[in-house]
Scaffold this motif. Structure first.
Motif, PDB file in Angstrom:
ATOM      1  N   MET A   1     129.407  -5.757 -19.804  1.00  0.00           N
ATOM      2  CA  MET A   1     129.454  -4.338 -19.463  1.00  0.00           C
ATOM      3  C   MET A   1     130.312  -4.132 -18.227  1.00  0.00           C
ATOM      4  SD  MET A   1     126.341  -1.745 -18.442  1.00  0.00           S
ATOM      5  CE  MET A   1     126.666  -0.049 -18.000  1.00  0.00           C
ATOM      6  N   LYS A   2     131.277  -3.194 -18.304  1.00  0.00           N
ATOM      7  CA  LYS A   2     132.096  -2.871 -17.147  1.00  0.00           C
ATOM      8  C   LYS A   2     131.915  -1.397 -16.789  1.00  0.00           C
ATOM      9  CE  LYS A   2     135.693  -6.362 -17.785  1.00  0.00           C
ATOM     10  NZ  LYS A   2     137.147  -6.631 -17.940  1.00  0.00           N
ATOM     11  N   ILE A   3     131.832  -1.139 -15.495  1.00  0.00           N
ATOM     12  CA  ILE A   3     131.694   0.232 -14.992  1.00  0.00           C
ATOM     13  C   ILE A   3     132.914   0.534 -14.138  1.00  0.00           C
ATOM     14  CG2 ILE A   3     130.340   1.787 -13.548  1.00  0.00           C
ATOM     15  CD1 ILE A   3     127.882   0.085 -14.200  1.00  0.00           C
ATOM     16  N   ARG A   4     133.563   1.646 -14.413  1.00  0.00           N
ATOM     17  CA  ARG A   4     134.728   2.049 -13.633  1.00  0.00           C
ATOM     18  C   ARG A   4     134.365   3.247 -12.771  1.00  0.00           C
ATOM     19  NH1 ARG A   4     136.359   0.049 -18.390  1.00  0.00           N
ATOM     20  NH2 ARG A   4     138.048  -1.500 -18.382  1.00  0.00           N
TER      21      ARG A   4
ATOM     22  N   CYS B   1     131.476   8.417  -9.124  1.00  0.00           N
ATOM     23  CA  CYS B   1     130.785   7.544  -8.172  1.00  0.00           C
ATOM     24  C   CYS B   1     129.736   6.688  -8.882  1.00  0.00           C
ATOM     25  CB  CYS B   1     130.080   8.372  -7.091  1.00  0.00           C
ATOM     26  SG  CYS B   1     131.184   9.282  -5.997  1.00  0.00           S
ATOM     27  N   VAL B   2     129.496   5.510  -8.316  1.00  0.00           N
ATOM     28  CA  VAL B   2     128.403   4.644  -8.765  1.00  0.00           C
ATOM     29  C   VAL B   2     127.434   4.467  -7.608  1.00  0.00           C
ATOM     30  CG1 VAL B   2     127.739   2.369  -9.621  1.00  0.00           C
ATOM     31  CG2 VAL B   2     129.848   3.427 -10.423  1.00  0.00           C
ATOM     32  N   VAL B   3     126.158   4.662  -7.882  1.00  0.00           N
ATOM     33  CA  VAL B   3     125.091   4.505  -6.894  1.00  0.00           C
ATOM     34  C   VAL B   3     124.411   3.162  -7.093  1.00  0.00           C
ATOM     35  CG1 VAL B   3     122.772   5.323  -6.295  1.00  0.00           C
ATOM     36  CG2 VAL B   3     124.656   6.963  -6.549  1.00  0.00           C
ATOM     37  N   PHE B   4     124.177   2.444  -5.993  1.00  0.00           N
ATOM     38  CA  PHE B   4     123.457   1.168  -6.011  1.00  0.00           C
ATOM     39  C   PHE B   4     122.147   1.370  -5.261  1.00  0.00           C
ATOM     40  CE2 PHE B   4     127.868   0.291  -6.583  1.00  0.00           C
ATOM     41  CZ  PHE B   4     127.939  -0.805  -7.432  1.00  0.00           C
ATOM     42  N   GLU B   5     121.035   1.121  -5.939  1.00  0.00           N
ATOM     43  CA  GLU B   5     119.715   1.433  -5.392  1.00  0.00           C
ATOM     44  C   GLU B   5     118.680   0.398  -5.802  1.00  0.00           C
ATOM     45  OE1 GLU B   5     117.770   3.388  -3.680  1.00  0.00           O
ATOM     46  OE2 GLU B   5     119.012   5.075  -3.040  1.00  0.00           O
TER      47      GLU B   5
ATOM     48  N   SER C   1     130.581  -8.526  -9.917  1.00  0.00           N
ATOM     49  CA  SER C   1     131.926  -8.735  -9.381  1.00  0.00           C
ATOM     50  C   SER C   1     132.618  -7.383  -9.332  1.00  0.00           C
ATOM     51  CB  SER C   1     132.733  -9.697 -10.268  1.00  0.00           C
ATOM     52  OG  SER C   1     132.941  -9.136 -11.548  1.00  0.00           O
ATOM     53  N   VAL C   2     133.546  -7.227  -8.377  1.00  0.00           N
ATOM     54  CA  VAL C   2     134.300  -5.981  -8.287  1.00  0.00           C
ATOM     55  C   VAL C   2     135.783  -6.288  -8.248  1.00  0.00           C
ATOM     56  CG1 VAL C   2     132.466  -4.706  -7.123  1.00  0.00           C
ATOM     57  CG2 VAL C   2     134.173  -5.911  -5.772  1.00  0.00           C
ATOM     58  N   GLN C   3     136.539  -5.433  -8.881  1.00  0.00           N
ATOM     59  CA  GLN C   3     137.990  -5.554  -8.845  1.00  0.00           C
ATOM     60  C   GLN C   3     138.565  -4.193  -8.495  1.00  0.00           C
ATOM     61  OE1 GLN C   3     139.744  -7.076 -12.419  1.00  0.00           O
ATOM     62  NE2 GLN C   3     141.852  -6.869 -11.679  1.00  0.00           N
TER      63      GLN C   3
ATOM     64  N   ILE D   1     133.534  -2.605 -11.897  1.00  0.00           N
ATOM     65  CA  ILE D   1     132.347  -3.413 -11.610  1.00  0.00           C
ATOM     66  C   ILE D   1     131.911  -4.095 -12.905  1.00  0.00           C
ATOM     67  CG2 ILE D   1     129.967  -3.370 -10.760  1.00  0.00           C
ATOM     68  CD1 ILE D   1     131.119  -0.344  -9.844  1.00  0.00           C
ATOM     69  N   ALA D   2     131.597  -5.374 -12.794  1.00  0.00           N
ATOM     70  CA  ALA D   2     131.152  -6.104 -13.993  1.00  0.00           C
ATOM     71  C   ALA D   2     130.043  -7.069 -13.610  1.00  0.00           C
ATOM     72  CB  ALA D   2     132.324  -6.865 -14.615  1.00  0.00           C
ATOM     73  N   ARG D   3     129.185  -7.336 -14.581  1.00  0.00           N
ATOM     74  CA  ARG D   3     128.153  -8.356 -14.383  1.00  0.00           C
ATOM     75  C   ARG D   3     128.790  -9.736 -14.506  1.00  0.00           C
ATOM     76  NH1 ARG D   3     122.466  -8.302 -15.769  1.00  0.00           N
ATOM     77  NH2 ARG D   3     122.766  -6.400 -16.996  1.00  0.00           N
ATOM     78  N   ARG D   4     128.466 -10.608 -13.583  1.00  0.00           N
ATOM     79  CA  ARG D   4     128.998 -11.974 -13.659  1.00  0.00           C
ATOM     80  C   ARG D   4     128.389 -12.709 -14.833  1.00  0.00           C
ATOM     81  NH1 ARG D   4     131.770 -13.343  -9.105  1.00  0.00           N
ATOM     82  NH2 ARG D   4     131.363 -12.120  -7.211  1.00  0.00           N
TER      83      ARG D   4
END
Length: 216
Positions: free
Chosen positions: A1-4, A157-161, A202-204, A212-215
């Protein structure tokens, strides 16, 4: 899964840093000083909410301002005593991001947030704290203000919580959500993506934003 996304918005305590040891010490002392029983304390949602809202749930309105100032003093003074440390993956992920692509959005006061972040060597260019808002998480105001401060559309935007209240805030703001199981079980967290901590990601950085992707 990738999040942009164009920008990333991070909660602080439980997401970037762990301050649970310090929080437990300080709030236990605060509750004792104000005669709050363990039973009363156990009925209130604590994590991810501004201290002013917690105090208002527990104390008469006329002493709430004094009580909020007291817990802030206790927590700031406790920072040098230990109990505040970076969570796995925090340093690597933030170091990979341009300063104008991320912000910290915390329910702590600015004074407390800056003390904890400075203790672990994080100096965000953009910080939204309890002092800046009129309604705390789970209201969308904190994260909407974070997006505005970065000049980014909330939808980008992506929120990290780590807390349910923060995730509800991010969703209500129309943002993608990533939950970390640092303080709650996965079953308690409703998000677009759930991971153990930031080390799982991981982020690119690209010309168009951040991927953003899961390793593996």
């Amino acid at each position: 899964m990738k999040i942009r996304a164009t920008a990333l918005l991070f909660d602080n305590d439980g997401t970037l840093v762990s301050s649970l040891e310090s929080v437990d010490r300080c709030w236990a002392r605060w509750a004792e000083e104000y005669g709050i029983t363990a039973e009363q304390f156990g009925k209130v949602e604590l994590h991810g909410r501004p201290a002013a809202e917690i105090a208002a749930d527990l104390l008469p309105a006329e002493i709430v301002p004094e009580a909020v100032a007291r817990i802030e003093d206790l927590e700031v003074e406790d920072v040098p005593n230990g109990g505040v440390h970076l969570l796995p993956g925090t340093r690597a992920l933030l170091d990979a991001l341009p300063a104008d692509r991320w912000a910290v959005v915390t329910s702590a006061t600015r004074r407390l947030a800056e003390a904890r972040l400075a203790a672990v060597g994080i100096l965000p260019k953009t910080l939204i704290a309890a002092d800046d808002i009129t309604r705390g998480k789970p209201d969308p105001e904190p994260y909407l203000l974070g997006a505005r401060a970065l000049g980014v559309d909330p939808a980008d935007c992506v929120v990290f919580e780590d807390a349910p209240a923060g995730l509800r805030s991010g969703r209500a703001a129309g943002m993608t959500t990533v939950a970390l199981t640092t303080t709650h079980r996965a079953a308690e967290l409703d998000a677009d993506l759930v991971v153990e901590d930031l080390s799982a990601l991981s982020v690119q950085v690209t010309d168009g934003g951040v991927e953003i992707a899961r390793r593996d």
